[in-house]
Design an enzyme around this catalytic site. Structure first.
Site, short mmCIF file in Angstrom:
data_model
loop_
_atom_site.label_atom_id
_atom_site.label_comp_id
_atom_site.label_asym_id
_atom_site.label_seq_id
_atom_site.Cartn_x
_atom_site.Cartn_y
_atom_site.Cartn_z
CG HIS A 1 -5.87 -2.23 0.34
ND1 HIS A 1 -5.11 -1.72 -0.68
CD2 HIS A 1 -5.27 -1.82 1.49
CE1 HIS A 1 -4.11 -1.01 -0.18
NE2 HIS A 1 -4.19 -1.06 1.14
CB SER B 1 -0.96 -0.03 1.18
OG SER B 1 -1.98 0.92 1.04
CG ASP C 1 -6.86 -2.24 -3.33
OD1 ASP C 1 -7.42 -1.48 -2.53
OD2 ASP C 1 -5.70 -2.64 -3.20
#
Length: 687
Positions: free
Chosen positions: A659, A539, A624
């Protein structure tokens, strides 16, 4: 569009798309990948998956072995330590061979019959992704509200279930955060709605059970840099709306006995004023940065005078101690602090007769307060682990100071002995002279001769601290000779709030420079060498990976970038993308030329050059909501087009997840096994 074979990687077509801002023109040849519904986009992602699978085919048996090895360490028929809330003991458990949790409870005594709340294994049948969240029990214990996400985009539908009849009511709400809170009448439920496009949590609604009329909007956040949430105070007296941004907080409170009343602003927002509130007796306790209390201080005020001018100090600000959280009990106040990077738990009696710290003697560890829902107790529940010590759940009697270990994480398989591993904390020196701490773990007997494979991990954003923690999965690397390092770089809060402030906005590049300084130190001190050094982040940590391979690719033999935020400037200019507007205080708003130029100077996608890059595995999820799939997809396409090396470059897209990757506890291990196989293969280790 795509050429693909057993040898040649996919080649994405180029369609020049001009982006202009502040008289600066950028050409994005892969802008077309933003259309997730376009068949050519799906074709490209599938082609990359096929290429990755083909190139890693020789590791497939090894991946299976790694998966089984990781799985074998996990106690499959496991359960949580029960906790008691409002007359019931609540338990979460897993059954052998099953991916998802089972939630149960027992009334008053653990000897009583078990009542099933949810079996997520049954609920997840037929779903490629499943996540249950936000379980909230009504005060009379007869109803439960909960959220379900079937896509991985963290967009939940809220349901209500009758725990006496086990019927799920027709009442349901779409586009929520999944969490909700009951008023004390057992009929009124408050929940948070998300914007359907940006997924920003921005509205609080009130739902009356069985009422067929439209739910009532009780609060709407008009500032698109803020999000909102709603929850109930631990005292159960108040329903609380939290409005939050990176730099500013505001709370609204309502007596939970009066759900038809109007919420009252606790303290109106003032840009830069951060605070959080906890209720006890007839006072609120406030953690705040008021009056330049960078590391926060604790204040209190009466229920009927909540504005800032009425706040009085309980614990003063300290320059060398970060105040992280508090837990309130009838006779005790428990404070979570961080000093010199290490967690401390402080216990104070309200009457002032005692004030002491729990003793921890490890050089690098993690300690935190656990599930403490009961006011009327002298028992504190907390957790402890280190990079060599499995997690423990501990009960501590704050009066007698007696400690009971309720549960220590079991590591199955018969080969683990914590005495076979060593952890230490070492410090690198950054370019500007700042000392950067690292937590290190390795198997005893390793010689620091520059030949060891080493995986260096970091995050470094949002003030999120990556504490040194135990991992059974990581043992598969340690037992094969890897050293594992967590770099506590600026952008987190490991060394206090200033550590965060010095790694965001116009100082963001400190984050990347710190990581590189740690790598150089590890090589210099012969923990490893550039031929055996690997880096990993996800991320915002994936952004970190993108920056370091642009800035210092020669230091690393391989890099894993998970769901990486790499197209920073374009994303931050698009306020229709989830999270963008709320991120301005973290990265800067590129509509301002100052921030535009700074972000552009490090944005990984914009700074790809014709040069050699390390071997790289890049992962993403089609659904995501945090980092859109097209960021890593575009990055890989551009890297393929311009890089000059012959090193491996793989893009792996989970077509069913978001995610967080796969939703099942064992499915996620398969992703871990693939990542580890990528690293171990580069070291020539395939067994």
């Amino acid at each position: 569009m795509i050429k693909n074979s057993d040898i040649n990687p996919p080649v994405a077509k180029k369609i020049a798309h001009q982006l202009e801002k502040h008289n600066d023109v950028r050409i994005d040849n892969y802008f077309w990948m933003k259309d997730r519904e376009h068949p050519e986009v799906i074709d490209y992602l599938n082609a990359e998956n096929e290429y990755c699978d083909t190139q890693m085919e020789h590791t497939k048996d090894f991946q299976k072995d790694l998966f089984e090895e990781m799985k074998a360490r996990i106690k499959e028929d496991d359960s949580s330590v029960p906790y008691k809330y409002n007359g019931y003991w609540y338990i979460t458990k897993f059954e052998k061979g099953k991916d998802y949790p089972i939630y149960t409870r027992k009334k008053e005594s653990l000897d009583n019959p078990e009542e099933l709340l949810f079996d997520c294994n049954i609920m997840a049948e037929g779903e490629s992704y499943f996540k249950l969240s936000g379980i909230s029990i009504s005060p009379d214990n007869k109803l439960v509200s909960y959220g379900i996400d079937n896509t991985g985009r963290r967009n939940y539908t809220v349901y209500i279930k009758n725990l006496e009849t086990h019927e799920v009511a027709l009442d349901r709400v779409l586009n929520t955060t999944g969490s909700s809170s009951w008023a004390n009448d057992n009929e009124t439920l408050f929940y948070t709605k998300k914007d359907e496009v940006t997924l920003r949590a921005f509205q609080i609604y009130k739902h009356r059970l069985g009422d067929n009329t439209e739910d009532e909007l009780v609060f709407e956040e008009g500032d698109d840099t803020f999000g909102v949430a709603v929850y109930k105070s631990k005292s159960r007296k108040y329903i609380i709306i939290a409005c939050y941004s990176t730099l500013t907080n505001e709370y609204h409170i309502l007596d939970a006995d009066n759900p038809e009343g109007k919420f009252k602003v606790f303290q109106p927002r003032v840009r830069g004023l951060e605070y959080s509130i906890s209720h006890y007796d007839d006072h609120f306790y406030i953690m705040t940065n008021l009056d330049k209390a960078t590391n926060f201080k604790l204040m209190k005020t009466s229920e009927d005078k909540t504005e800032v001018e009425n706040w009085t100090e309980v614990i003063a600000h300290r320059a060398n101690v970060l105040l992280e959280d508090i837990d309130i009990f009838k006779d005790y106040l428990v404070i979570g602090e961080r000093k010199n990077g290490l967690n401390e738990i402080r216990i104070m009696r309200w009457d002032g007769s005692e004030d002491y710290y729990l003793p921890f003697d490890n050089e690098t560890y993690t300690a935190y307060t656990g599930t403490n829902v009961d006011f009327e107790t002298e028992i504190l529940r907390y957790g402890y682990n280190s990079m060599t010590t499995p997690s423990s759940v501990i009960e501590f009697n704050m009066r007698t100071k007696e400690k009971t270990i309720l549960k220590e994480q079991e590591v199955l398989g018969g080969t683990f002995d914590k005495d076979n591993y060593t952890s230490e904390r070492i410090w690198a020196t950054a370019e500007d002279g700042t000392k950067i701490p690292m937590s290190v773990v390795y198997k005893k007997g390793i010689k620091k001769d520059g030949t060891n494979p080493l995986l260096q991990y970091a995050y470094g954003s949002y003030g999120a601290t990556m504490d040194p923690y135990f991992s059974t999965v990581r043992l598969s690397l340690l037992d094969r000779g890897f050293i594992y390092v967590i770099a506590h770089i600026r952008g987190g809060e490991y060394l206090g709030r200033n550590w965060y402030e010095d790694g965001k906005l116009l100082t963001k590049k400190n984050t990347f420079a710190d990581f590189i300084a740690c790598s150089i130190h590890l090589i210099k001190e012969r923990y490893t060498s550039s031929q055996h050094l690997y880096a990993m982040g996800g991320s915002a940590g994936g952004l970190l990976m993108g920056a370091i391979v642009n800035d210092a690719p020669e230091l690393y033999n391989g890099v894993i970038a998970a769901v990486p935020f790499v197209d920073v400037i374009t994303t931050m200019l698009d306020d229709s993308i989830p999270l963008t507007t709320g991120e301005y205080d973290e990265w800067g708003n590129p509509n301002d030329a100052l921030y535009y130029n700074y972000i552009k100077s490090y944005s990984p996608y914009d700074n790809v050059e014709a040069k050699a890059y390390p071997n790289m595995l890049i992962t993403t999820g089609l659904h995501d909501s945090q980092v859109q799939y097209w960021e890593p997809a575009k990055w890989v396409a551009k890297l393929r087009d311009v890089k000059t090396d012959g090193n491996k470059l793989y893009l792996k897209t989970n077509m069913d997840a978001g995610h967080g990757g796969a939703s099942g506890r064992f499915e996620s291990l398969k992703e871990d096994a693939e990542e580890f196989a990528f690293l171990l293969d580069l070291e020539g280790i395939l067994s």
